[in-house]
Design a protein around this motif. Structure first.
Motif, mmCIF file in Angstrom:
data_model
loop_
_atom_site.group_PDB
_atom_site.id
_atom_site.type_symbol
_atom_site.label_atom_id
_atom_site.label_comp_id
_atom_site.label_asym_id
_atom_site.label_seq_id
_atom_site.Cartn_x
_atom_site.Cartn_y
_atom_site.Cartn_z
ATOM 1 N N PHE A 1 40.615 -27.336 31.536
ATOM 2 C CA PHE A 1 42.082 -27.204 31.581
ATOM 3 C C PHE A 1 42.657 -27.460 30.198
ATOM 4 O O PHE A 1 42.103 -28.227 29.426
ATOM 5 C CB PHE A 1 42.711 -28.257 32.508
ATOM 6 C CG PHE A 1 42.088 -28.338 33.858
ATOM 7 C CD1 PHE A 1 42.430 -27.430 34.841
ATOM 8 C CD2 PHE A 1 41.152 -29.329 34.146
ATOM 9 C CE1 PHE A 1 41.854 -27.502 36.083
ATOM 10 C CE2 PHE A 1 40.569 -29.400 35.389
ATOM 11 C CZ PHE A 1 40.918 -28.493 36.371
ATOM 12 N N THR A 2 43.825 -26.841 29.955
ATOM 13 C CA THR A 2 44.617 -27.262 28.800
ATOM 14 C C THR A 2 45.497 -28.396 29.282
ATOM 15 O O THR A 2 46.234 -28.247 30.253
ATOM 16 C CB THR A 2 45.498 -26.106 28.289
ATOM 17 O OG1 THR A 2 44.684 -24.984 28.049
ATOM 18 C CG2 THR A 2 46.218 -26.509 27.009
ATOM 19 N N CYS A 3 45.420 -29.531 28.612
ATOM 20 C CA CYS A 3 46.242 -30.663 29.022
ATOM 21 C C CYS A 3 47.713 -30.368 28.724
ATOM 22 O O CYS A 3 48.041 -29.864 27.657
ATOM 23 C CB CYS A 3 45.797 -31.920 28.276
ATOM 24 S SG CYS A 3 46.708 -33.375 28.776
ATOM 25 N N THR A 4 48.584 -30.657 29.679
ATOM 26 C CA THR A 4 50.013 -30.371 29.483
ATOM 27 C C THR A 4 50.839 -31.650 29.326
ATOM 28 O O THR A 4 52.052 -31.615 29.379
ATOM 29 C CB THR A 4 50.573 -29.560 30.663
ATOM 30 O OG1 THR A 4 50.491 -30.360 31.830
ATOM 31 C CG2 THR A 4 49.822 -28.280 30.867
ATOM 32 N N VAL A 5 50.161 -32.769 29.149
ATOM 33 C CA VAL A 5 50.887 -34.042 29.029
ATOM 34 C C VAL A 5 51.743 -34.088 27.761
ATOM 35 O O VAL A 5 52.852 -34.584 27.765
ATOM 36 C CB VAL A 5 49.892 -35.224 29.073
ATOM 37 C CG1 VAL A 5 50.565 -36.520 28.682
ATOM 38 C CG2 VAL A 5 49.286 -35.340 30.471
ATOM 39 N N CYS A 6 51.223 -33.555 26.662
ATOM 40 C CA CYS A 6 51.990 -33.535 25.405
ATOM 41 C C CYS A 6 51.700 -32.215 24.694
ATOM 42 O O CYS A 6 50.819 -31.470 25.098
ATOM 43 C CB CYS A 6 51.639 -34.745 24.532
ATOM 44 S SG CYS A 6 50.158 -34.524 23.520
ATOM 45 N N PRO A 7 52.448 -31.923 23.597
ATOM 46 C CA PRO A 7 52.265 -30.614 22.939
ATOM 47 C C PRO A 7 50.915 -30.435 22.255
ATOM 48 O O PRO A 7 50.579 -29.335 21.866
ATOM 49 C CB PRO A 7 53.387 -30.577 21.890
ATOM 50 C CG PRO A 7 54.262 -31.744 22.127
ATOM 51 C CD PRO A 7 53.551 -32.692 23.007
ATOM 52 N N PHE A 8 50.149 -31.512 22.094
ATOM 53 C CA PHE A 8 48.867 -31.380 21.407
ATOM 54 C C PHE A 8 47.950 -30.392 22.137
ATOM 55 O O PHE A 8 47.246 -29.626 21.526
ATOM 56 C CB PHE A 8 48.202 -32.748 21.260
ATOM 57 C CG PHE A 8 47.192 -32.777 20.156
ATOM 58 C CD1 PHE A 8 47.606 -32.820 18.843
ATOM 59 C CD2 PHE A 8 45.833 -32.745 20.422
ATOM 60 C CE1 PHE A 8 46.680 -32.839 17.799
ATOM 61 C CE2 PHE A 8 44.896 -32.764 19.388
ATOM 62 C CZ PHE A 8 45.333 -32.814 18.072
ATOM 63 N N GLY A 9 47.996 -30.397 23.478
ATOM 64 C CA GLY A 9 47.260 -29.405 24.271
ATOM 65 C C GLY A 9 45.760 -29.534 24.189
ATOM 66 O O GLY A 9 45.045 -28.568 23.920
ATOM 67 N N CYS A 10 45.237 -30.734 24.422
ATOM 68 C CA CYS A 10 43.789 -30.946 24.402
ATOM 69 C C CYS A 10 43.101 -30.047 25.436
ATOM 70 O O CYS A 10 43.645 -29.797 26.503
ATOM 71 C CB CYS A 10 43.449 -32.397 24.745
ATOM 72 S SG CYS A 10 43.996 -33.594 23.534
ATOM 73 N N GLU A 11 41.902 -29.584 25.104
ATOM 74 C CA GLU A 11 41.103 -28.854 26.091
ATOM 75 C C GLU A 11 40.265 -29.874 26.855
ATOM 76 O O GLU A 11 39.361 -30.494 26.304
ATOM 77 C CB GLU A 11 40.219 -27.824 25.389
ATOM 78 C CG GLU A 11 39.532 -26.893 26.378
ATOM 79 C CD GLU A 11 38.711 -25.815 25.674
ATOM 80 O OE1 GLU A 11 39.312 -24.883 25.130
ATOM 81 O OE2 GLU A 11 37.468 -25.933 25.678
ATOM 82 N N LEU A 12 40.594 -30.042 28.118
ATOM 83 C CA LEU A 12 39.920 -31.055 28.932
ATOM 84 C C LEU A 12 38.751 -30.416 29.678
ATOM 85 O O LEU A 12 38.906 -29.360 30.287
ATOM 86 C CB LEU A 12 40.896 -31.647 29.951
ATOM 87 C CG LEU A 12 42.207 -32.230 29.414
ATOM 88 C CD1 LEU A 12 43.065 -32.726 30.579
ATOM 89 C CD2 LEU A 12 41.926 -33.371 28.450
ATOM 90 N N HIS A 13 37.605 -31.074 29.632
ATOM 91 C CA HIS A 13 36.457 -30.654 30.433
ATOM 92 C C HIS A 13 36.255 -31.716 31.508
ATOM 93 O O HIS A 13 36.139 -32.897 31.183
ATOM 94 C CB HIS A 13 35.207 -30.529 29.561
ATOM 95 C CG HIS A 13 35.298 -29.404 28.578
ATOM 96 N ND1 HIS A 13 34.514 -28.278 28.660
ATOM 97 C CD2 HIS A 13 36.112 -29.221 27.506
ATOM 98 C CE1 HIS A 13 34.822 -27.450 27.666
ATOM 99 N NE2 HIS A 13 35.793 -28.007 26.962
ATOM 100 N N VAL A 14 36.252 -31.303 32.747
ATOM 101 C CA VAL A 14 36.096 -32.268 33.832
ATOM 102 C C VAL A 14 34.824 -31.936 34.606
ATOM 103 O O VAL A 14 34.676 -30.833 35.133
ATOM 104 C CB VAL A 14 37.317 -32.257 34.781
ATOM 105 C CG1 VAL A 14 37.215 -33.401 35.775
ATOM 106 C CG2 VAL A 14 38.614 -32.360 33.996
ATOM 107 N N ASP A 15 33.913 -32.889 34.634
ATOM 108 C CA ASP A 15 32.636 -32.701 35.327
ATOM 109 C C ASP A 15 32.712 -33.396 36.683
ATOM 110 O O ASP A 15 32.925 -34.606 36.770
ATOM 111 C CB ASP A 15 31.518 -33.302 34.464
ATOM 112 C CG ASP A 15 30.143 -33.072 35.085
ATOM 113 O OD1 ASP A 15 30.092 -32.494 36.196
ATOM 114 O OD2 ASP A 15 29.147 -33.459 34.460
#
Lengths: 121, 414
Positions: free
Chosen positions: A5-19
């Motif tokens: 997912f692209t994190c939507t918490v802040c504008p940085f937009g981290c690419e989150l990998h969830v296992d």
């Protein structure tokens, strides 16, 4: 199984990998605790605040030209249920007067979740 | 006393009028003019949630957010006229308006707040070739049709431009049973918020085609399809990539333009970059006693920022209406490296307290500092993880620290 997912918490937009293969979801790629929490929620139980409109049955004295009353769920519902919600919403009509916050449909898909009016009509 | 007149009853006008009362102007000395048939402005058609997170710490819908400020107007018993179109405004703050209720009215204002919002850029302004069939809408007009007038613009849509309204409409049309084929964006980045890409496109598997644009519109009486092409780094279409996407509707979400016909008529100097008035820290334009705020001043991403800006403008207009002019000693603000514009454009050093500078950056930069200088003296350096053109930045400086023109720049950290 890993979800991205692209994190939507802040504008940085981290690419989150969830296992999700283990007992507990493992999030990587996040830069903060809020991002980690978002990743877990998106992977395990993504919820959305559905908003739509229902037909005004009659004429609102406040807004004679308005045809639709905006509505929203008062608590987020599972993302997978959005279209089920829309099928119910399509069948609804409300007669004015209605106040913002009034319940338009009680126990909407889930007990305790209500569809409420977003505006006075 | 002459009335303090607020032009526009959207979020900016509502907040400005209430704030003017709170700053000491009697409600009967205020008049708010709204051209639509009800207050609330564009918020009335923005039925999605996400407004008010900063001010109220809740996710309100547009109509809910508007209601809170309409209530404030009513609590203060501020007079307003709906269906009222302001026809003219001059530098002496004389204005005329027409409404079915009042007829033709001529007024002299003690102060004017321009809160007229913005308009959408249209097909003509981006010059898409092709035929002129029915089925081409700006995203905002489609939003009004769907959310207020109970009309669907079409069944199968392509959206050009990844502005937030376009993304929101992609979701809305999909929920209402239409098929959204794709969102095409000329730039190589999305114009809207990341959260809207996630919740309006990804949730519904709607493709976002970056570096793509519509190069032709097909159909005679109704849109039958559009040609979409990839563009090169100079944003020129690459002919070999052209493909036809069948659809009956094209929505345009290609930018917003502050609405400033009245400001121009009054001789207010307009900043060509923002499209809004040149203002000082009190939101006073170059015409004395005429103030500007909200999307008429600069296009905002968040309504919360509109409200804060309008409250400042309303309070300043109230002070002007109550105590008139004073001598001013202005220094300019100048965008430095990687900064596209700054509002306010000038700072009156005769004032006191802090000045909030709003600005936008030219491109996405990760790991950088916002650097504010007065002349060559560095006033502030603020570490940022990331800045993007799509999200307005702001920073405050103390007026007492300023003795020369102020610049804002973004410096990449080594």
């Amino acid at each position: 199984m890993e979800q991205i997912f692209t994190c939507t918490v802040c504008p940085f937009g981290c690419e989150l990998h969830v296992d999700l293969s283990g007992d507990e979801p493992v999030v990587t790629g996040h830069a903060c605790a809020r991002g980690k929490k978002y990743g877990v929620a998106e992977a395990t139980n993504p919820v959305r605040t559905v908003t739509s409109t229902v037909l005004i049955d009659g004429i609102s004295e406040l807004h004679p030209n308005l045809k639709l009353l905006p509505v929203k769920v008062d608590k987020p519902i599972p993302k997978a249920m959005m279209f089920d919600g829309m099928r119910i919403i399509k069948t609804l009509k409300v007669a004015p007067p209605v106040k913002a916050g009034d319940i338009v449909y009680k126990d909407f898909l889930i007990p305790g979740v209500n569809l409420v009016a977003g505006r006075n009509i | 006393m002459d009335k303090l007149i607020v032009i526009g009853g959207g979020p900016a006008g509502l907040a400005a009028a209430a704030s003017a009362v709170d700053a000491g102007v009697s409600p009967e000395d205020i008049l708010l003019l709204e051209r639509d048939d009800s207050l609330g402005g564009i918020l009335n058609q923005c039925i999605h949630a996400g407004f008010g997170l900063h001010i109220f710490s809740e996710e309100l819908t547009g109509p809910e957010y508007a209601s809170r400020y309409i209530d404030r107007l009513h609590e203060r018993e501020i007079p307003y006229v709906t269906d009222a179109m302001v026809l003219s405004l001059n530098a002496d703050r004389e204005l005329t308006y027409v409404s079915p209720k009042d007829g033709f009215i001529r007024l002299k204002a003690s102060a004017v707040v321009i809160a007229t919002g913005c308009r959408e850029r249209t097909r003509g302004q981006i010059m898409i070739p092709g035929t002129r069939p029915a089925g081409i809408f700006t995203a905002g007009s489609a939003q009004r049709f769907v959310n207020m007038e109970n009309k669907m613009p079409g069944k199968r849509a392509v959206i050009l431009g990844s502005g937030d309204i376009g993304l929101i409409m992609a979701r809305r049309l999909t929920l209402e049973g239409a098929k959204v084929e794709c969102v095409a964006e000329l730039m190589n980045y999305c114009g809207g918020l990341a959260r809207n890409v996630a919740q309006c496109l990804n949730d519904f598997d709607i493709p976002l085609l970056l570096s793509h644009t519509v190069t032709d519109i097909l159909g005679k009486s109704r849109v039958e399809g559009v040609k979409i092409s990839q563009v090169d780094e100079n944003r020129r279409p690459i002919p070999a990539t052209e493909k036809i996407v069948p659809c009956d509707t094209l929505l345009l979400s290609v930018g917003l333009i502050p609405e400033n016909e009245l400001a121009r008529e009054a001789g207010v100097v307009i900043d060509p970059v923002t499209g809004g008035a040149v203002v000082d820290q009190y939101n006073q334009t170059t015409a004395e006693g005429i103030f500007a705020c909200g999307n008429a001043l600069q296009v905002h991403d968040l309504v919360d920022n509109v409200t804060l800006e309008a409250e400042a403008a309303g309070a300043a207009a109230a002070r002007y209406a109550l105590s008139g002019t004073k001598t001013v000693n202005y220094v300019a603000t100048t965008p430095g490296d990687n900064v596209r514009y700054i509002v306010p454009h000038k700072i009156d050093l005769g004032g006191s307290g802090d000045v909030k500078l709003s600005f936008r950056v030219t491109s996405t930069i990760r790991g950088c500092d916002t650097v504010i200088k007065s002349g060559s003296k560095e006033l502030r350096r603020i570490r940022k993880r990331v800045v993007t053109p799509g999200e307005m930045e702001s920073a405050t400086v103390k007026i007492s620290d300023i003795d020369a023109p102020v610049s804002v720049s973004i410096e990449e950290r080594a």
